[in-house]
Design an enzyme around this catalytic site. Structure first.
Site, mmCIF file in Angstrom:
data_model
loop_
_atom_site.group_PDB
_atom_site.id
_atom_site.type_symbol
_atom_site.label_atom_id
_atom_site.label_comp_id
_atom_site.label_asym_id
_atom_site.label_seq_id
_atom_site.Cartn_x
_atom_site.Cartn_y
_atom_site.Cartn_z
ATOM 1 N N ARG A 24 -0.255 -4.502 8.334
ATOM 2 C CA ARG A 24 1.145 -4.465 7.875
ATOM 3 C C ARG A 24 1.951 -3.449 8.682
ATOM 4 O O ARG A 24 3.090 -3.707 9.086
ATOM 5 C CB ARG A 24 1.166 -4.066 6.385
ATOM 6 C CG ARG A 24 2.524 -3.635 5.862
ATOM 7 C CD ARG A 24 2.419 -3.014 4.470
ATOM 8 N NE ARG A 24 1.653 -1.789 4.453
ATOM 9 C CZ ARG A 24 2.120 -0.595 4.817
ATOM 10 N NH1 ARG A 24 3.368 -0.456 5.229
ATOM 11 N NH2 ARG A 24 1.359 0.474 4.763
ATOM 12 N N ARG A 25 1.364 -2.264 8.891
ATOM 13 C CA ARG A 25 2.064 -1.242 9.673
ATOM 14 C C ARG A 25 2.174 -1.673 11.131
ATOM 15 O O ARG A 25 3.201 -1.483 11.767
ATOM 16 C CB ARG A 25 1.331 0.105 9.587
ATOM 17 C CG ARG A 25 1.425 0.764 8.215
ATOM 18 C CD ARG A 25 0.714 2.109 8.209
ATOM 19 N NE ARG A 25 0.793 2.731 6.882
ATOM 20 C CZ ARG A 25 -0.256 3.237 6.230
ATOM 21 N NH1 ARG A 25 -1.462 3.193 6.765
ATOM 22 N NH2 ARG A 25 -0.095 3.790 5.043
ATOM 23 N N ARG A 49 -10.052 3.759 11.030
ATOM 24 C CA ARG A 49 -10.502 3.921 9.650
ATOM 25 C C ARG A 49 -10.689 5.404 9.394
ATOM 26 O O ARG A 49 -10.593 6.219 10.291
ATOM 27 C CB ARG A 49 -11.877 3.238 9.444
ATOM 28 C CG ARG A 49 -11.895 1.744 9.361
ATOM 29 C CD ARG A 49 -11.667 1.133 7.990
ATOM 30 N NE ARG A 49 -12.018 1.880 6.804
ATOM 31 C CZ ARG A 49 -13.117 1.709 6.084
ATOM 32 N NH1 ARG A 49 -14.032 0.861 6.454
ATOM 33 N NH2 ARG A 49 -13.312 2.387 4.988
ATOM 34 N N LYS A 105 -2.366 0.137 -4.548
ATOM 35 C CA LYS A 105 -2.386 -0.792 -3.414
ATOM 36 C C LYS A 105 -3.808 -1.280 -3.099
ATOM 37 O O LYS A 105 -3.962 -2.251 -2.374
ATOM 38 C CB LYS A 105 -1.709 -0.190 -2.182
ATOM 39 C CG LYS A 105 -2.411 0.980 -1.547
ATOM 40 C CD LYS A 105 -1.680 1.417 -0.284
ATOM 41 C CE LYS A 105 -2.431 2.537 0.425
ATOM 42 N NZ LYS A 105 -1.768 2.961 1.648
ATOM 43 N N ASP A 106 -4.840 -0.607 -3.640
ATOM 44 C CA ASP A 106 -6.228 -1.073 -3.445
ATOM 45 C C ASP A 106 -6.643 -2.120 -4.470
ATOM 46 O O ASP A 106 -7.696 -2.749 -4.343
ATOM 47 C CB ASP A 106 -7.215 0.103 -3.567
ATOM 48 C CG ASP A 106 -7.066 1.126 -2.453
ATOM 49 O OD1 ASP A 106 -6.543 0.744 -1.377
ATOM 50 O OD2 ASP A 106 -7.459 2.287 -2.649
ATOM 51 N N CYS A 108 -0.447 -17.557 2.773
ATOM 52 C CA CYS A 108 -0.231 -16.910 4.058
ATOM 53 C C CYS A 108 -1.174 -15.714 4.165
ATOM 54 O O CYS A 108 -1.262 -14.940 3.228
ATOM 55 C CB CYS A 108 1.222 -16.435 4.070
ATOM 56 S SG CYS A 108 1.622 -15.282 5.343
ATOM 57 N N ARG A 154 -8.315 10.819 10.378
ATOM 58 C CA ARG A 154 -7.157 10.182 11.033
ATOM 59 C C ARG A 154 -6.286 11.213 11.751
ATOM 60 O O ARG A 154 -5.900 11.008 12.899
ATOM 61 C CB ARG A 154 -6.350 9.397 10.004
ATOM 62 C CG ARG A 154 -7.124 8.185 9.502
ATOM 63 C CD ARG A 154 -6.359 7.407 8.441
ATOM 64 N NE ARG A 154 -7.208 6.364 7.881
ATOM 65 C CZ ARG A 154 -6.804 5.132 7.588
ATOM 66 N NH1 ARG A 154 -5.563 4.775 7.792
ATOM 67 N NH2 ARG A 154 -7.645 4.257 7.079
#
Length: 319
Positions: free
Chosen positions: A129-130, A151, A81-82, A244, A157
Site C-alpha cells: 500500500r505504501r 520486515r 490493521k492486523d 481486487c 527498520r
C-alpha cells in the site's frame, strides 16, 4: 481477598507490549482489578518471509485468538490493521479506544523530508500500500525513488537507515508514538500523499463473546467515533478484497464545526505497487449512527472504486 488478575494476551514485540501495557492500565482503572500480560508468540513474529507472501492479515492474530478460545487469556489487544475483516465466531471486539495518529511517517538520513530525498533514494517499507502511493507520488512530482520491501520491528527498520543501507523507511506514526520514538521522525506524511492502512493507529480489544460481564466492562473503553470511522474503512477493505488483490489505503476522518462533529469523510485508494495506476475516491456525509450504516458507507465506496477500474489492478501482489 484481592480479585483474580485479568489475563491480557499480547504479542511479544516491543510495540505490542507497549500498547498492551497502556490498555492494561486502562482496564485496571475501569475494573479495579489487576491485569497481567501473557506473552504469546505468533507465526507472524517468527516468520522471516515478507508479509505479502505469508498472507498479510491474520498472521499476528491467530495465536492470540486461539489462546482466547482455549481460555488461556481473558482478552487480547490487536493492532486493528492486523485484524482480518471477517468477524470471528465466538469472539467480539468489545472496545476500540480513541485512535492514535493514523498517519505514516518517514525516518530518513540527514533529517530529510520525503521531498528532499536524493535522486534514486532507497526507501524501505513492508507495505505494498505504501509502495503504490509513494511510487505514484514520486512519478507525479518528478522524483526518483526505489521502494525496498523490508520486515522487522521498529529497531530493525530504523537500523537500516542508521547503517546507511537505506536512505529512508516509512512507518506508522502510532507505533513510534507508543514506543516513545516519535522524535526520530523526519517527516509526517500528509494523508493526501499516503493514505494509511484501514484501521491504522487504532487498537481492538477482543474477548470471548459469551463473557457478558467482561464485554460490558471493556466497552467502557470504546470510542464511538473511532469505531464508526474504522468500521467504514474496514468495510471498504473487505469489499475490495473480495474483488481486487491490490493494496488498499483508507481513512475516515471526522469533520467538526467547533466542538460538534458534523460529518465524516471517507477516502480510499487502491493501486499497482509501481504507482503507475491509482484509483482514488472520497465521499463526505453524516457520521454513521449504526454499525450497518458505517458498513454500507465502505461497501458503497468499494463498489464505485471497482467500477472505476480497481478490479483491473488484480494480481499486483508485491513479491
Amino acid at each position: 481477598m484481592t480479585e483474580k488478575a485479568l489475563r491480557l494476551g499480547t504479542r511479544r514485540s516491543k510495540l505490542a507490549m507497549a500498547q498492551s501495557g497502556q490498555v492494561a492500565d486502562a482496564v485496571s482503572q475501569v475494573t479495579g482489578r489487576p491485569v497481567e500480560l501473557v506473552e504469546i508468540t505468533t507465526y507472524g513474529d517468527t516468520s522471516r518471509e515478507h508479509l505479502a507472501q505469508i498472507g498479510g492479515t491474520g498472521v499476528f492474530v491467530a495465536a492470540l485468538r486461539e489462546a482466547l478460545l482455549r481460555g488461556e487469556v481473558d482478552f487480547a489487544v490487536h493492532s486493528l490493521k492486523d485484524l482480518p475483516t471477517a468477524q470471528h465466531e465466538g469472539l467480539v471486539v468489545a472496545a476500540i479506544p480513541v485512535r492514535e495518529d493514523p498517519r505514516d511517517v518517514v525516518v530518513a538520513r540527514d533529517a530529510r523530508k520525503l521531498t528532499d530525498l536524493p535522486r534514486g533514494a532507497r526507501v524501505g517499507t513492508g507495505a505494498p500500500r505504501r509502495m503504490a502511493q509513494l511510487n505514484a507520488y514520486a512519478r507525479t512530482h518528478g522524483m526518483e525513488i526505489e521502494t525496498v520491501p523490508i520486515r522487522g520491528n521498529v529497531d530493525t527498520r530504523i537500523g537500516y537507515v542508521r547503517s546507511g543501507e537505506l536512505d529512508a523507511v516509512v512507518l506508522a506514526a502510532a507505533g513510534l508514538n507508543r514506543v516513545g520514538r516519535i522524535d526520530e521522525v523526519t517527516d509526517f506524511l500528509s494523508v493526501d500523499t499516503v493514505l494509511p492502512a484501514p484501521g491504522q493507529g487504532a487498537l481492538a480489544i477482543e474477548c470471548p463473546a459469551d463473557n457478558a460481564e467482561l464485554v460490558a466492562v471493556l466497552a467502557e473503553l470504546d470510542d464511538p467515533f473511532t469505531r464508526a470511522a474504522v468500521t467504514a474503512e474496514r468495510s471498504l477493505l473487505a469489499a475490495l478484497e473480495a474483488g481486487c488483490s491490490a493494496p488498499v489505503g483508507a481513512l475516515a476522518d471526522l469533520l467538526a464545526d467547533g466542538q460538534t462533529v458534523k460529518e465524516m469523510r471517507l477516502r480510499g485508494v487502491v493501486g499497482t505497487t509501481d504507482g503507475s495506476t491509482l484509483v482514488q475516491l472520497s465521499t463526505t456525509g453524516p457520521v454513521p449512527e449504526t454499525h450497518e450504516a458505517a458498513m454500507a458507507l465502505g461497501r458503497d465506496m468499494a463498489t464505485e472504486m471497482l467500477a472505476q477500474g480497481a478490479a483491473g489492478l488484480m494480481g499486483e501482489r508485491a513479491q
